[in-house]
Design a protein around this motif. Structure first.
Motif, PDB file in Angstrom:
ATOM      1  N   SER A  99      -1.318  -0.301  -5.607  1.00 58.50           N
ATOM      2  CA  SER A  99      -0.170   0.603  -5.798  1.00 58.50           C
ATOM      3  C   SER A  99      -0.449   1.956  -5.140  1.00 58.50           C
ATOM      4  O   SER A  99       0.456   2.774  -4.989  1.00 58.50           O
ATOM      5  N   ARG A 111       2.615  -7.307  -4.365  1.00 59.91           N
ATOM      6  CA  ARG A 111       1.940  -6.351  -3.463  1.00 59.91           C
ATOM      7  C   ARG A 111       0.860  -7.031  -2.626  1.00 59.91           C
ATOM      8  O   ARG A 111       0.675  -6.695  -1.461  1.00 59.91           O
ATOM      9  N   ASN A 167       7.611   3.453   2.616  1.00 61.52           N
ATOM     10  CA  ASN A 167       7.860   2.670   1.393  1.00 61.52           C
ATOM     11  C   ASN A 167       9.264   2.098   1.368  1.00 61.52           C
ATOM     12  O   ASN A 167       9.461   0.901   1.162  1.00 61.52           O
ATOM     13  N   ARG A 168      10.248   2.981   1.566  1.00 60.80           N
ATOM     14  CA  ARG A 168      11.640   2.504   1.452  1.00 60.80           C
ATOM     15  C   ARG A 168      11.982   1.588   2.611  1.00 60.80           C
ATOM     16  O   ARG A 168      12.671   0.583   2.453  1.00 60.80           O
ATOM     17  N   ARG A 218       4.278   1.647 -10.431  1.00 57.23           N
ATOM     18  CA  ARG A 218       5.392   2.002  -9.547  1.00 57.23           C
ATOM     19  C   ARG A 218       5.513   3.527  -9.431  1.00 57.23           C
ATOM     20  O   ARG A 218       5.899   4.053  -8.393  1.00 57.23           O
ATOM     21  N   SER A 270       9.985  -0.387   4.328  1.00 59.61           N
ATOM     22  CA  SER A 270       9.355  -1.708   4.285  1.00 59.61           C
ATOM     23  C   SER A 270      10.019  -2.616   3.250  1.00 59.61           C
ATOM     24  O   SER A 270       9.744  -3.801   3.203  1.00 59.61           O
ATOM     25  N   GLU A 271      10.893  -2.044   2.425  1.00 61.52           N
ATOM     26  CA  GLU A 271      11.588  -2.851   1.421  1.00 61.52           C
ATOM     27  C   GLU A 271      13.004  -3.213   1.853  1.00 61.52           C
ATOM     28  O   GLU A 271      13.795  -3.723   1.075  1.00 61.52           O
ATOM     29  N   GLU A 298       3.163   4.470  -6.793  1.00 63.77           N
ATOM     30  CA  GLU A 298       3.688   4.082  -5.479  1.00 63.77           C
ATOM     31  C   GLU A 298       4.821   5.019  -5.041  1.00 63.77           C
ATOM     32  O   GLU A 298       4.923   5.378  -3.870  1.00 63.77           O
ATOM     33  N   LEU A 299       5.662   5.414  -6.003  1.00 64.08           N
ATOM     34  CA  LEU A 299       6.820   6.258  -5.669  1.00 64.08           C
ATOM     35  C   LEU A 299       6.512   7.746  -5.776  1.00 64.08           C
ATOM     36  O   LEU A 299       7.390   8.568  -5.512  1.00 64.08           O
ATOM     37  N   ASP A 323      -1.618   4.365  -1.825  1.00 62.44           N
ATOM     38  CA  ASP A 323      -1.168   4.299  -0.425  1.00 62.44           C
ATOM     39  C   ASP A 323      -2.264   3.813   0.511  1.00 62.44           C
ATOM     40  O   ASP A 323      -1.996   3.138   1.495  1.00 62.44           O
ATOM     41  N   LYS A 377       5.740   9.056   3.779  1.00 61.77           N
ATOM     42  CA  LYS A 377       5.433   8.072   2.729  1.00 61.77           C
ATOM     43  C   LYS A 377       6.726   7.406   2.256  1.00 61.77           C
ATOM     44  O   LYS A 377       6.805   6.181   2.135  1.00 61.77           O
ATOM     45  N   SER A 378       7.732   8.233   2.027  1.00 62.30           N
ATOM     46  CA  SER A 378       9.012   7.700   1.550  1.00 62.30           C
ATOM     47  C   SER A 378       9.628   6.753   2.589  1.00 62.30           C
ATOM     48  O   SER A 378      10.125   5.678   2.247  1.00 62.30           O
TER      49      SER A 378
END
Ligand code: CAA
Length: 259
Positions: free
Chosen positions: A117, A147, A214-215, A90, A217-218, A93-94, A119, A210-211
């Motif tokens: 994990s 994932r 990621n954020r 994670r 898509s959740e 990923e973050l 990109d 990227k952020s």
């Protein structure tokens, strides 16, 4: 920084992180996971690195979590081991910096989970992918059920996980698990060329993007669009936005400065 099971090199603002336990096909034992966590933290803090390429030494990318270490674990120990692997992955990923997995060989179980994990995944024609855990009496444990399903859809993820099939790089590309497949000798150069393109762009924009992906898509699309609006707005407070747009108007290449 020195690690027992990893190496880090820096070339032209690209960090090259290599899992280096080739005798065990780079299997992830607790030592590799601890080294990986420390390496990811060091890379995050290192102002000389914009983009990371993650690869494996020898014929494997990573052949999974270490079966020898897991063999005699009880339920609590298994859960703790899984949770730690998830925690480390994670962090990748973050990470604010983009990670490109250069998958040189076997990416099985925890190795496939590690690649996921990252990109972006670029694979050698020799690479093999799979989640063979049910053949060992366990489930994927470093977030593979989550994932893989998000990357290739639940139907294909269930097929791969339930059958424990090992698939080729070409098949992995077909289902969206990898971005590109190249000849083994071209793998690192392909990953580096991709990394160089990223390095040439505005780093804060890359990190915000990227952020946002990621954020976003959740969460639901309305919330996701607000996330994008906020980050898009923040770009206008940066020197790089002024430089990027001024350079366009002045018909010259931009010189981005924010790291
Ligand atoms: N754990 C521990 N050791 C491993 C390993 C693993 N996951 N994968 C390979 N090794 C070791 C082998 O035991 C062998 O060690 P020795 O030389 O001491 O005998 C060495 O690496 C070389 O491996 P092989 O001789 O097996 O090499 P091969 O080319 O014949 O086969 C392979 C390659 C098909 C990848 C085979 O090694 C293999 O099937 N490995 C296990 C793959 C696997 O099941 N991965 C999932 C693990 S579970 C998991 O990851 C759970 C999770 O989600 C967190």
């Amino acid at each position: 920084m020195q690690f027992e099971t990893l190496t880090i090199a820096i070339e032209n603002r690209i960090g090259i992180l290599t899992v280096n336990r080739p005798k065990a096909l780079n299997a992830l034992n607790s030592q590799v996971l601890e080294d990986l966590e420390k390496a990811v933290e060091a890379i995050e803090a290192n102002k000389e690195i914009d983009v990371v390429i993650l690869t494996g030494e020898g014929k494997a990318f990573v052949a999974g979590a270490d079966i020898t270490e897991m063999k005699d674990m009880n339920a609590d120990e298994g859960r703790t081991f899984g949770a730690y692997g998830m925690h480390v992955f994670r962090k990748i990923e973050l990470s604010s910096k983009p990670y490109i997995a250069a998958v040189n060989g076997f990416a099985l179980g925890g190795g496939c989970e590690l690649a996921m994990s990252c990109d972006i995944r670029v694979a050698s024609e020799k690479a093999k992918f799979g989640q063979p855990e049910v053949g060992l009496g366990i489930t994927p444990g470093f977030a593979g059920t989550q994932r893989l399903a998000r990357l290739v859809g639940t139907g294909k993820a269930k097929e791969l996980i339930f059958t424990a099939d090992i698939i080729s790089a070409v098949e992995a590309e077909k289902i969206g698990l990898v971005n590109a497949v190249v000849a083994p000798d071209d793998l690192m150069q392909t990953a580096k060329t991709m990394a160089e393109k990223i390095v040439a762009n505005a780093q804060l924009s890359v990190r915000y993007a990227k952020s946002a992906i990621n954020r976003g898509s959740e969460t639901d699309i309305e919330t996701a669009m607000v996330i994008e609006q906020d980050l898009f707005g923040l770009c206008f407070a940066t020197e790089d936005q002024k430089e990027g747009m001024t350079a366009f108007v002045e018909k010259r290449a931009p010189k981005f400065v924010t790291r």
